[in-house]
Motif scaffolding. Structure first.
Motif, PDB file in Angstrom:
ATOM      1  N   HIS A 220       0.838  -1.212   0.000  1.00  0.00           N
ATOM      2  CA  HIS A 220       0.000   0.000   0.000  1.00  0.00           C
ATOM      3  C   HIS A 220       0.868   1.255   0.000  1.00  0.00           C
ATOM      4  CE1 HIS A 220      -3.149  -2.804   0.247  1.00  0.00           C
ATOM      5  NE2 HIS A 220      -3.144  -2.971   1.562  1.00  0.00           N
ATOM      6  N   LEU A 221       1.542   1.566   1.140  1.00  0.00           N
ATOM      7  CA  LEU A 221       2.550   2.635   1.141  1.00  0.00           C
ATOM      8  C   LEU A 221       1.998   3.959   0.604  1.00  0.00           C
ATOM      9  CD1 LEU A 221       5.412   0.412  -0.318  1.00  0.00           C
ATOM     10  CD2 LEU A 221       5.291   1.245   2.036  1.00  0.00           C
ATOM     11  N   GLN A 222       0.841   4.330   1.087  1.00  0.00           N
ATOM     12  CA  GLN A 222       0.269   5.581   0.582  1.00  0.00           C
ATOM     13  C   GLN A 222       1.107   6.783   0.993  1.00  0.00           C
ATOM     14  OE1 GLN A 222      -3.928   5.869   1.166  1.00  0.00           O
ATOM     15  NE2 GLN A 222      -4.120   7.797   0.080  1.00  0.00           N
ATOM     16  N   PHE A 223       1.694   6.717   2.190  1.00  0.00           N
ATOM     17  CA  PHE A 223       2.563   7.808   2.651  1.00  0.00           C
ATOM     18  C   PHE A 223       3.833   7.213   3.244  1.00  0.00           C
ATOM     19  CE2 PHE A 223      -1.689   9.573   2.706  1.00  0.00           C
ATOM     20  CZ  PHE A 223      -1.504  10.777   2.055  1.00  0.00           C
ATOM     21  N   ILE A 224       4.973   7.801   2.851  1.00  0.00           N
ATOM     22  CA  ILE A 224       6.269   7.362   3.367  1.00  0.00           C
ATOM     23  C   ILE A 224       7.076   8.597   3.748  1.00  0.00           C
ATOM     24  CG2 ILE A 224       8.348   6.007   2.925  1.00  0.00           C
ATOM     25  CD1 ILE A 224       6.946   4.643   0.628  1.00  0.00           C
ATOM     26  N   ARG A 225       7.684   8.572   4.925  1.00  0.00           N
ATOM     27  CA  ARG A 225       8.599   9.645   5.296  1.00  0.00           C
ATOM     28  C   ARG A 225       9.772   9.680   4.318  1.00  0.00           C
ATOM     29  NH1 ARG A 225       8.246   7.823  11.072  1.00  0.00           N
ATOM     30  NH2 ARG A 225       7.492   9.567  12.348  1.00  0.00           N
ATOM     31  N   PRO A 226      10.225  10.863   3.918  1.00  0.00           N
ATOM     32  CA  PRO A 226      11.390  10.936   3.015  1.00  0.00           C
ATOM     33  C   PRO A 226      12.608  10.192   3.561  1.00  0.00           C
ATOM     34  CG  PRO A 226      10.336  13.081   3.172  1.00  0.00           C
ATOM     35  CD  PRO A 226       9.657  12.205   4.198  1.00  0.00           C
ATOM     36  N   GLU A 227      12.835  10.264   4.875  1.00  0.00           N
ATOM     37  CA  GLU A 227      14.016   9.605   5.440  1.00  0.00           C
ATOM     38  C   GLU A 227      13.894   8.084   5.453  1.00  0.00           C
ATOM     39  OE1 GLU A 227      11.769  11.478   9.056  1.00  0.00           O
ATOM     40  OE2 GLU A 227      12.092  11.893   6.912  1.00  0.00           O
ATOM     41  N   ASP A 228      12.676   7.561   5.271  1.00  0.00           N
ATOM     42  CA  ASP A 228      12.496   6.112   5.213  1.00  0.00           C
ATOM     43  C   ASP A 228      12.673   5.552   3.801  1.00  0.00           C
ATOM     44  OD1 ASP A 228      12.080   5.435   7.876  1.00  0.00           O
ATOM     45  OD2 ASP A 228       9.918   5.780   7.795  1.00  0.00           O
ATOM     46  N   ILE A 229      12.625   6.401   2.810  1.00  0.00           N
ATOM     47  CA  ILE A 229      12.682   5.913   1.429  1.00  0.00           C
ATOM     48  C   ILE A 229      13.965   5.126   1.137  1.00  0.00           C
ATOM     49  CG2 ILE A 229      12.923   6.722  -0.964  1.00  0.00           C
ATOM     50  CD1 ILE A 229      10.643   8.720  -0.325  1.00  0.00           C
TER      51      ILE A 229
END
Length: 294
Positions: A128-137
């Motif tokens: 799903h991953l609708q929202f991901i923190r930039p630092e987690d990418i």
């Protein structure tokens, strides 16, 4: 059988005794080990719910504008323990995570497994991953975690704008379905549909990933994914998510002969033309299972 099934029984942390639930999954794996094209290969875990108003059950790193926030469906320490044990037993960990905080906790659990057991090479996956923190990418590449997106949903419409944008922090909204960022950071993007919730038509999914268009314009053009990358997502990397890349997902000596003939060249047509692609015939294991060979 005309499909390859990887079963992922759900571990329900809220029901208690997740270790016993994992033991039952391991027994199911043994029961199905000799069934052709069916494999009990891992577990599924739900980290949170959905982000759309009025539910607000997806777990975000900042509260919704109404003061709510979703609740994690596991305690992080308990999930990490199960992820470590599942990985140790050779089982894939497949996590439903929609909110950015839920994604962080899912990555933390898989990181704990990698640290405890070394890199097993198992294709642990977050979907799903609708929202991901930039630092987690970058962590998807670093941890070898597959990003299983449903990019058919990445369109500019009511579900991604009116039901979300007014209710979450603008800094979070800017990272909705960030598939291109994951790809550019070296992560593996696998195509998925979440059927029957949405269409299983891969050509429509590819169109949305490539254009991110909708009735209200374009949903962040910077996150468009090239068509070739999506063809890999729905073939080679979908096979990897099943932990079956050695036998399916591409055409090569020693692999199972699974392929389809399309009515147009997917690499040269426009996005709109590619969206309407039709399958003329399908071969599974070297046998025609749909249409007729020319």
């Amino acid at each position: 059988m005309n499909s390859h099934v990887l079963a992922l029984p759900v571990i329900h942390f809220k029901e208690g005794h997740p270790e016993q639930q994992l033991e039952r999954v391991l027994k199911h794996r043994e029961e199905f080990k000799n069934v052709p094209d069916v494999k009990v290969g891992g577990i599924k875990v739900f980290a949170d719910g959905v982000v759309e108003y009025p539910s607000h059950t997806a777990v975000m790193s900042k509260p919704y504008s109404d003061g709510k926030n979703g609740e994690l469906l596991f305690k992080p320490a308990e999930f990490q323990k199960i992820a470590v044990e599942a990985d140790k037993q050779g089982m894939i960990v497949h996590v439903h995570a929609i909110g950015d905080q839920a994604v962080t906790e899912a990555l933390n659990g898989i990181e704990a497994a990698r640290k405890a057991n070394g890199n097993s090479g198992l294709p642990h996956t977050i979907t799903h991953l609708q929202f991901i923190r930039p630092e987690d990418i970058p962590r998807f590449h670093e941890l070898g975690v597959i990003a299983s997106f449903q990019l058919y949903w990445a369109n500019a419409g009511t579900d991604t704008i009116e039901l979300i944008k007014p209710y979450i922090d603008p800094s979070l909204y800017a990272w909705q379905y960030p598939a291109r960022s994951v790809l550019d950071a070296g992560g593996i993007v696998a195509g998925a549909s979440d059927w029957p919730v949405s269409t299983a038509n891969v050509f429509q999914g590819i169109y949305q990933a490539e254009t991110r268009s909708g009735p209200e314009g374009v949903l962040d053009a910077s996150q468009r994914v090239p068509r070739e990358a999506m063809l890999y997502a729905y073939t080679r990397y979908a096979a990897r998510a099943l932990d079956q890349e050695k036998s399916i997902g591409s055409i090569a000596p020693g692999k199972q002969a699974d392929f389809a003939l399309l009515d147009r060249d997917m690499l040269t047509t426009t996005a709109e033309e590619a969206r309407d692609t039709k399958v003329l015939w399908t071969i599974v294991g070297g046998k025609t299972v749909y249409g007729s060979q020319p």
